[in-house]
Design a protein around this motif. Structure first.
Motif, PDB file in Angstrom:
ATOM      1  N   LEU A   1      39.044  38.776  33.697  1.00 18.79           N
ATOM      2  CA  LEU A   1      38.614  38.960  35.017  1.00 18.79           C
ATOM      3  C   LEU A   1      40.034  39.561  35.732  1.00 18.79           C
ATOM      4  O   LEU A   1      40.888  39.041  35.949  1.00 18.79           O
ATOM      5  N   ASP A   2      39.834  40.641  36.392  1.00 20.86           N
ATOM      6  CA  ASP A   2      40.786  40.969  37.238  1.00 20.86           C
ATOM      7  C   ASP A   2      41.089  39.948  38.243  1.00 20.86           C
ATOM      8  O   ASP A   2      40.199  39.818  39.089  1.00 20.86           O
ATOM      9  N   GLN A   3      42.501  39.810  38.392  1.00 19.21           N
ATOM     10  CA  GLN A   3      42.853  38.617  39.344  1.00 19.21           C
ATOM     11  C   GLN A   3      42.609  39.261  40.744  1.00 19.21           C
ATOM     12  O   GLN A   3      42.579  38.249  41.629  1.00 19.21           O
TER      13      GLN A   3
ATOM     14  N   PRO B   1      37.423  40.048  43.890  1.00 21.01           N
ATOM     15  CA  PRO B   1      37.068  38.711  44.458  1.00 21.01           C
ATOM     16  C   PRO B   1      35.644  38.284  43.663  1.00 21.01           C
ATOM     17  O   PRO B   1      34.701  38.898  43.758  1.00 21.01           O
ATOM     18  N   MET B   2      35.814  36.943  43.363  1.00 23.39           N
ATOM     19  CA  MET B   2      34.581  36.422  42.798  1.00 23.39           C
ATOM     20  C   MET B   2      34.472  34.903  42.776  1.00 23.39           C
ATOM     21  O   MET B   2      35.460  34.201  42.391  1.00 23.39           O
TER      22      MET B   2
ATOM     23  N   ILE C   1      37.218  32.266  41.326  1.00 21.76           N
ATOM     24  CA  ILE C   1      37.374  32.183  39.858  1.00 21.76           C
ATOM     25  C   ILE C   1      38.880  32.118  39.421  1.00 21.76           C
ATOM     26  O   ILE C   1      39.401  31.345  38.740  1.00 21.76           O
ATOM     27  N   ALA C   2      39.692  33.054  39.972  1.00 28.24           N
ATOM     28  CA  ALA C   2      41.035  33.374  39.678  1.00 28.24           C
ATOM     29  C   ALA C   2      41.815  32.168  40.094  1.00 28.24           C
ATOM     30  O   ALA C   2      43.057  31.996  39.599  1.00 28.24           O
TER      31      ALA C   2
ATOM     32  N   GLY D   1      40.792  23.499  33.306  1.00 25.53           N
ATOM     33  CA  GLY D   1      39.488  22.834  32.932  1.00 25.53           C
ATOM     34  C   GLY D   1      38.287  23.035  33.858  1.00 25.53           C
ATOM     35  O   GLY D   1      37.072  23.010  33.367  1.00 25.53           O
ATOM     36  N   GLN D   2      38.559  23.582  35.174  1.00 27.30           N
ATOM     37  CA  GLN D   2      37.429  23.916  35.979  1.00 27.30           C
ATOM     38  C   GLN D   2      36.922  25.422  35.459  1.00 27.30           C
ATOM     39  O   GLN D   2      35.631  25.351  35.795  1.00 27.30           O
ATOM     40  N   LEU D   3      37.705  26.114  35.078  1.00 26.01           N
ATOM     41  CA  LEU D   3      37.081  27.387  34.676  1.00 26.01           C
ATOM     42  C   LEU D   3      36.052  27.236  33.329  1.00 26.01           C
ATOM     43  O   LEU D   3      35.141  27.792  33.512  1.00 26.01           O
TER      44      LEU D   3
END
Length: 252
Positions: free
Chosen positions: A79-81, A84-85, A118-119, A124-126
């Motif tokens: 995912l492109d850092q 925004p997501m 997401i970035a 662990g969270q991801l």
């Protein structure tokens, strides 16, 4: 026993003139946890992609049960850092009911990071977010492609405990690719060693009690966080000569 969720017969895969997989016969049933181990380049990820339909085999067949629902957790999320997501938005992309997504996120420990980007998540969270995304569709089969890669030992152990809870609560089958052999084996019904073809397989109890296993992996397998990497230092010629003596492996 009920019909398998997925079955392969004599599956083969060629890539740029090279045999990636040959003569792979495999099946997985509802509720099973099956772990696939093997060295880098052994065809593990390619095999998973054949199973879920992302790659077409060059030979042999893949049969899936009618109407099967498959959840997939990749090694990494590309995912492109700068894009925004938020966690909530990413989970919404998987569909499902909003209330069910909220409940699932809470069960996986994501309740307080719904508005995080997401970035900005830890490894662990991801992985928990990717797992939640895969579970929203209530899959019959959950496929994990080295989903714990890059996590530290406590996070790996916690992730696999979570996988055991998912199997218990949802009843779905789980197919994992992993290098963390001992931690994974503690939860697996079957362990399969893949190196272009299936070298060996069996239940964790049978495999871990076998003299050959003890020669290969040693006796120090009691530690809850002990991770054993399964590495071949020999090459296969893919002629089904399954001579896997201890002198042909390096297990550290």
């Amino acid at each position: 026993m009920t019909a398998p969720l997925i079955t392969t017969k004599d599956l083969g895969l060629m890539f740029e003139g090279r045999a990636v997989l040959q003569h792979v016969d495999f099946s997985i049933h509802a509720g099973e946890i099956v772990t696939i181990v093997g060295p880098n380049g052994s065809g593990k990820s390619s095999f998973l992609k054949c199973l879920i339909g992302a790659l077409a085999p060059s030979s042999g067949t893949v049969s899936r049960r009618n109407g099967i629902r498959i959840g997939y957790v990749p090694q990494k999320l590309h995912l492109d850092q700068a894009f925004p997501m938020s966690v909530a938005r990413f989970l919404k992309l998987a569909g499902g009911d909003a209330a069910e997504r909220t409940i699932l996120a809470a069960e996986l420990g994501l309740g307080d990071i719904q508005n995080r980007q997401i970035a900005d998540l830890s490894g662990g969270q991801l992985q928990r977010v990717l797992l939640a995304h895969a579970l929203i569709g209530k899959p019959d089969l959950l496929v994990l492609d080295e989903a714990a890669q890059g996590l530290d030992q406590p996070a790996v152990a916690g992730f696999y405990r979570l996988i055991e809870e998912v199997r218990r609560d949802l009843g779905c089958a789980i197919l994992m690719v992993s290098h963390d052999l001992h931690v994974v084996m503690s939860a697996s019904d079957r362990v399969i060693c893949l190196n272009g073809h299936i070298c060996c397989e069996g239940t964790p109890t049978i495999v871990s009690a076998a003299p050959e296993y003890r020669q290969l992996f040693g006796h120090g397998t009691e530690g809850a966080l002990a991770l054993y990497r399964h590495v071949h230092d020999h090459n296969h010629d893919h002629n089904h000569n399954h001579n896997h003596g201890p002198e042909g492996h390096d297990h550290g």
